[in-house]
Scaffold this active site. Structure first.
Site, PDB file in Angstrom:
ATOM      1  N   ALA A 224     -24.682  19.547  47.591  1.00 63.66           N
ATOM      2  CA  ALA A 224     -25.506  20.711  47.906  1.00 63.66           C
ATOM      3  C   ALA A 224     -25.416  21.092  49.381  1.00 63.66           C
ATOM      4  CB  ALA A 224     -26.946  20.426  47.508  1.00 63.66           C
TER       5      ALA A 224
ATOM      6  N   ALA B  79     -31.321  22.489  49.321  1.00 62.46           N
ATOM      7  CA  ALA B  79     -30.181  22.994  48.565  1.00 62.46           C
ATOM      8  C   ALA B  79     -30.084  22.267  47.234  1.00 62.46           C
ATOM      9  CB  ALA B  79     -28.897  22.804  49.362  1.00 62.46           C
TER      10      ALA B  79
ATOM     11  N   LYS C 143     -38.150  12.848  59.864  1.00 63.32           N
ATOM     12  CA  LYS C 143     -37.396  13.233  58.660  1.00 63.32           C
ATOM     13  C   LYS C 143     -37.347  12.068  57.673  1.00 63.32           C
ATOM     14  CE  LYS C 143     -34.720  15.750  56.035  1.00 63.32           C
ATOM     15  NZ  LYS C 143     -33.292  15.934  56.325  1.00 63.32           N
TER      16      LYS C 143
ATOM     17  N   SER D 209     -32.880  15.296  46.847  1.00 70.75           N
ATOM     18  CA  SER D 209     -31.454  14.984  46.698  1.00 70.75           C
ATOM     19  C   SER D 209     -31.251  13.759  45.823  1.00 70.75           C
ATOM     20  CB  SER D 209     -30.820  14.770  48.069  1.00 70.75           C
ATOM     21  OG  SER D 209     -31.434  13.704  48.764  1.00 70.75           O
TER      22      SER D 209
END
Length: 314
Positions: free
Chosen positions: A24, A138, A190, A260
């Protein structure tokens, strides 16, 4: 998101950009750079029927040309920039592309999860490597096709010379990128998100809406508290409110959004738990910090991954 450069601007700043790993994130980066007029080479073990990347940013799919290679031997030129966007377990496979793509002036951007980007590549290459934190969401729809949910910024890079170079390349290509002086803290912020949302969506086989349920939210907060303790031990600047703030951020995400790692599970690809939860547990042990919740989650993820069919491929 800023506008891509005009054709005249692109012609004056065109570079050869290789994207290794076309999941992605890699597909989105390839599409954005191709849209900006750069020469884009995509390195992957599979290729679409046409040499294009297709991106849907909410206004319908659009295709952009790339040179698609499925073997490093097909690469006939080195790149100005190599963006490595493979999953963490596939970093050794990505390294097989570097001799073909890397020249004396090539710079590498590690567009991967985790907090140890430069250390990860230290034994793989001698050229400069800049870590990149990815914030856009994504979802790969097929080989060479991706759907995007934008973020602001899209990428965060360290505020050093190579980080600023990479940020200029991205911003000139219509990708919102920022540099961060305290990159260690930003990377761990993150990781707070990745080491919580990814495992919990995988272990429940549900999308981000699961984080709104009280028992799961309680478990998420415990994971965040442990990760904050470990992050502080390695230099990240967290305060007492960091875990609750991270949980609020997670719960504010689109409940229909995915992660993900959940996409990897659904597509029978190897999971990134060793680079996420595994990193937390490994560093916790090094610093003598107890992480019973993270350790339990890691054991479950390892059990889930016993029958992974992922190989040393991208």
């Amino acid at each position: 998101m800023s506008s891509p450069p005009t054709s005249a601007e692109a012609a004056a700043t065109t570079e050869t950009i290789a994207v290794v790993g076309t999941g992605a994130v890699g597909t989105a980066l390839a599409a954005w750079f191709a849209r900006a007029g750069h020469r884009v080479v995509a390195g992957s073990r599979t290729a679409p029927e046409r040499p294009v990347v297709v991106i849907d940013e909410g206004d319908g799919p659009r295709a952009y040309p790339v040179r698609w290679h499925t073997d490093p031997a097909q690469a006939d030129t080195t790149a100005d920039w190599v963006f490595v966007a493979t999953k963490l377990p596939h970093t050794p496979a990505a390294a097989k592309w570097l001799p073909a793509l890397v020249g004396p002036t090539t710079r590498i951007v590690a567009a991967q999860n985790g907090v140890d980007h430069r250390e990860r590549f230290a034994e793989l290459t001698t050229v400069p490597v800049v870590p990149a934190l990815i914030y856009f969401i994504a979802e790969r729809l097929a080989v060479g096709s991706v759907q995007i949910r934008h973020a602001d910024p899209e990428l965060v890079l360290p505020d050093d010379e190579i980080g600023r170079q990479a940020a200029r390349l991205c911003n000139d290509s219509g990708i919102v990128a920022e540099t961060e002086p305290d990159f260690t803290t930003q990377a761990w912020r993150k990781l707070l998100i990745n080491a919580t949302a990814n495992p919990l969506t995988v272990l429940t086989c549900r999308r981000l809406e699961v984080l709104g349920e009280p028992p799961v939210a309680e478990l998420a907060l415990a994971l965040l508290e442990e990760t904050v303790q470990v992050g502080r031990a390695v230099g990240a600047r967290f305060d007492e409110s960091s875990p609750s703030e991270a949980l609020a951020r997670l719960q504010a995400f689109d409940p229909h959004g995915t992660t993900s790692m959940l996409q990897d599970l659904e597509n029978n690809r190897g999971l990134e738990h060793e680079g996420l939860t595994g990193t937390v547990v490994r560093l916790a042990r090094r610093h003598g910090i107890p992480t019973p919740v993270s350790g339990t989650i890691l054991a479950l993820l390892r059990g889930l991954s016993v029958n992974d069919r992922a190989r040393d491929t991208i």
